[in-house]
Design a protein around this motif. Structure first.
Motif, PDB file in Angstrom:
ATOM      1  N   GLU A   1     -40.429  25.851  81.059  1.00 26.63           N
ATOM      2  CA  GLU A   1     -40.339  26.274  82.451  1.00 26.63           C
ATOM      3  C   GLU A   1     -39.960  27.751  82.535  1.00 26.63           C
ATOM      4  N   VAL A   2     -40.403  28.376  83.632  1.00 25.62           N
ATOM      5  CA  VAL A   2     -40.108  29.789  83.850  1.00 25.62           C
ATOM      6  C   VAL A   2     -38.667  29.944  84.314  1.00 25.62           C
ATOM      7  N   VAL A   3     -37.941  30.831  83.634  1.00 21.56           N
ATOM      8  CA  VAL A   3     -36.551  31.127  83.994  1.00 21.56           C
ATOM      9  C   VAL A   3     -36.553  32.402  84.816  1.00 21.56           C
ATOM     10  N   ARG A   4     -36.197  32.288  86.087  1.00 23.23           N
ATOM     11  CA  ARG A   4     -36.269  33.417  87.008  1.00 23.23           C
ATOM     12  C   ARG A   4     -34.991  34.244  86.955  1.00 23.23           C
ATOM     13  N   GLN A   5     -34.782  34.876  85.835  1.00 21.37           N
ATOM     14  CA  GLN A   5     -33.650  35.782  85.639  1.00 21.37           C
ATOM     15  C   GLN A   5     -34.174  37.098  85.083  1.00 21.37           C
ATOM     16  N   PHE A   6     -33.671  38.203  85.630  1.00 22.90           N
ATOM     17  CA  PHE A   6     -34.155  39.512  85.221  1.00 22.90           C
ATOM     18  C   PHE A   6     -33.836  39.773  83.750  1.00 22.90           C
ATOM     19  N   THR A   7     -34.873  40.171  83.003  1.00 16.63           N
ATOM     20  CA  THR A   7     -34.706  40.497  81.595  1.00 16.63           C
ATOM     21  C   THR A   7     -35.830  41.422  81.150  1.00 16.63           C
ATOM     22  N   LEU A   8     -35.541  42.240  80.154  1.00 22.90           N
ATOM     23  CA  LEU A   8     -36.541  43.138  79.566  1.00 22.90           C
ATOM     24  C   LEU A   8     -37.043  42.612  78.229  1.00 22.90           C
ATOM     25  N   ALA A   9     -36.809  41.342  77.960  1.00 26.78           N
ATOM     26  CA  ALA A   9     -37.146  40.780  76.654  1.00 26.78           C
ATOM     27  C   ALA A   9     -38.651  40.850  76.376  1.00 26.78           C
ATOM     28  N   ASN A  10     -39.476  40.611  77.392  1.00 23.69           N
ATOM     29  CA  ASN A  10     -40.926  40.644  77.177  1.00 23.69           C
ATOM     30  C   ASN A  10     -41.399  42.040  76.782  1.00 23.69           C
TER      31      ASN A  10
ATOM     32  N   ILE B   1     -47.287  40.034  89.563  1.00 26.44           N
ATOM     33  CA  ILE B   1     -47.388  40.219  88.111  1.00 26.44           C
ATOM     34  C   ILE B   1     -46.188  40.992  87.582  1.00 26.44           C
ATOM     35  N   PHE B   2     -45.875  42.110  88.240  1.00 23.25           N
ATOM     36  CA  PHE B   2     -44.755  42.916  87.787  1.00 23.25           C
ATOM     37  C   PHE B   2     -43.444  42.140  87.880  1.00 23.25           C
ATOM     38  N   LEU B   3     -43.290  41.356  88.938  1.00 24.05           N
ATOM     39  CA  LEU B   3     -42.055  40.583  89.079  1.00 24.05           C
ATOM     40  C   LEU B   3     -41.958  39.524  87.990  1.00 24.05           C
ATOM     41  N   THR B   4     -43.053  38.823  87.721  1.00 28.63           N
ATOM     42  CA  THR B   4     -43.048  37.765  86.710  1.00 28.63           C
ATOM     43  C   THR B   4     -42.803  38.327  85.315  1.00 28.63           C
ATOM     44  N   ALA B   5     -43.232  39.572  85.077  1.00 31.88           N
ATOM     45  CA  ALA B   5     -43.053  40.174  83.756  1.00 31.88           C
ATOM     46  C   ALA B   5     -41.587  40.325  83.384  1.00 31.88           C
ATOM     47  N   PHE B   6     -40.692  40.334  84.354  1.00 30.06           N
ATOM     48  CA  PHE B   6     -39.264  40.479  84.082  1.00 30.06           C
ATOM     49  C   PHE B   6     -38.550  39.131  83.998  1.00 30.06           C
ATOM     50  N   TRP B   7     -39.323  38.042  84.008  1.00 31.34           N
ATOM     51  CA  TRP B   7     -38.750  36.722  83.800  1.00 31.34           C
ATOM     52  C   TRP B   7     -39.002  36.284  82.359  1.00 31.34           C
TER      53      TRP B   7
END
Length: 310
Positions: free
Chosen positions: A76-85, A62-68
């Motif tokens: 589609e899910v973009v697996r790049q680190f971001t704080l946008a959420n 969950i924590f990892l997905t929250a930064f995508w």
């Protein structure tokens, strides 16, 4: 020569007394018998491994997905680190309102269950006759045997216009609160009430009657005994019960869907973003709010000794 034969026979039998040498299973059993900590570690290894892989692994995911993030065109899910959420959660007032509303509902449910559950547990543990107590415990547990949805929809029928609540309150000039936040708090308080009563009942049952008698002998009135003797000793049990009521209310999304009307809680935001919005990373970011809140709640509860009452 006879002596050599005797030594050879003794070696074959495994010992000087002629008994066979212990096998691997007996040696392992003897080792575990001598080392209880090793035995306990082996017994707990499988459930602890399951806990780490399934529960803690799910939280880590969950924590990892929250930064995508999610591609707005393809979904589609973009697996790049971001704080946008998390930036959206902070910037958008609606999500702050939903988070505060969820905390308020959980706190209100906990306070209501405490106000109702403590007198009931006190009566069960200290007033009711010992032979009646098992039946009272069964009566408290009986609602848990019914399905969650059955109870929630039963309350929906009772809270409807012209329902049972209207009929009961009508002679007093009152009416049903209908569907909304009040109905959500009411139904959640009913659903989680047994989880408050049972820990408090267990704590009161361990409270020696001699303490109450000694307080009375010293001239304390019942209310003074309750305030100065009973409440301080049973406070960890109250906190233990509040862990259940607060956490279950904070993460619930079904009750508010059934009787909450247009009200939104954190659970609904998570559910809607997983389903209709198809925005799993943002749903994971929202789900971190109750997780962080409960970690802080458990840390505070641990200082009261409540975790030992669970």
């Amino acid at each position: 020569m006879d002596r050599d034969q005797g030594m050879t026979g003794s070696a074959l039998t495994g010992g000087k007394d002629g008994r066979p040498a212990p096998g691997p299973r007996r040696r392992a059993a003897a080792l575990l018998h001598r080392r209880p900590r090793l035995r306990l570690s082996l017994l707990l290894s499988a459930p602890l491994a399951w806990l780490v892989v399934v529960y803690l692994g799910a939280l880590a995911a969950i924590f990892l997905t929250a930064f995508w993030t999610t591609d707005v065109f393809t979904g589609e899910v973009v697996r790049q680190f971001t704080l946008a959420n998390f930036q959206t959660l902070v910037d958008e007032p609606v999500y702050r309102t939903v988070a505060l509303r969820s905390l308020g509902v959980a706190a209100a449910v906990t306070l209501i269950d405490t106000a109702i559950g403590f007198p009931m547990a006190l009566y069960m543990a200290k007033v009711a006759r010992p032979r009646h107590r098992p039946y009272l415990v069964i009566a408290i547990l009986a609602p848990l045997w019914a399905a969650y949805l059955v109870k929630a929809y039963a309350w929906r029928v009772m809270l409807a216009e012209g329902g049972l609540v209207d009929e009961v309150l009508g002679p007093f000039g009152l009416s049903s609160p209908g569907y909304g936040l009040t109905a959500t708090v009411l139904v959640l308080a009913y659903l989680w009430l047994p989880y408050m009563i049972l820990p408090v009942y267990a704590g009161l049952e361990r409270l020696p009657d001699s303490l109450l008698d000694a307080s009375g002998d010293l001239g304390a009135r019942p209310l003074r005994t309750l305030r100065s003797v009973v409440l301080p000793l049973v406070f960890p049990s109250l906190v233990a019960g509040s862990i259940f009521t607060f956490s279950l209310s904070l993460g619930d999304y079904i009750t508010v869907k059934i009787v909450g009307g247009r009200s939104q809680l954190l659970g609904n935001v998570v559910y809607d973003n997983i389903g209709a919005a198809n925005n799993l990373p943002f749903a994971a970011a929202v789900a971190t709010i109750p997780v962080v809140v409960m970690l802080g709640y458990l840390a505070a509860a641990r200082r009261t000794g409540a975790l030992r009452e669970l």
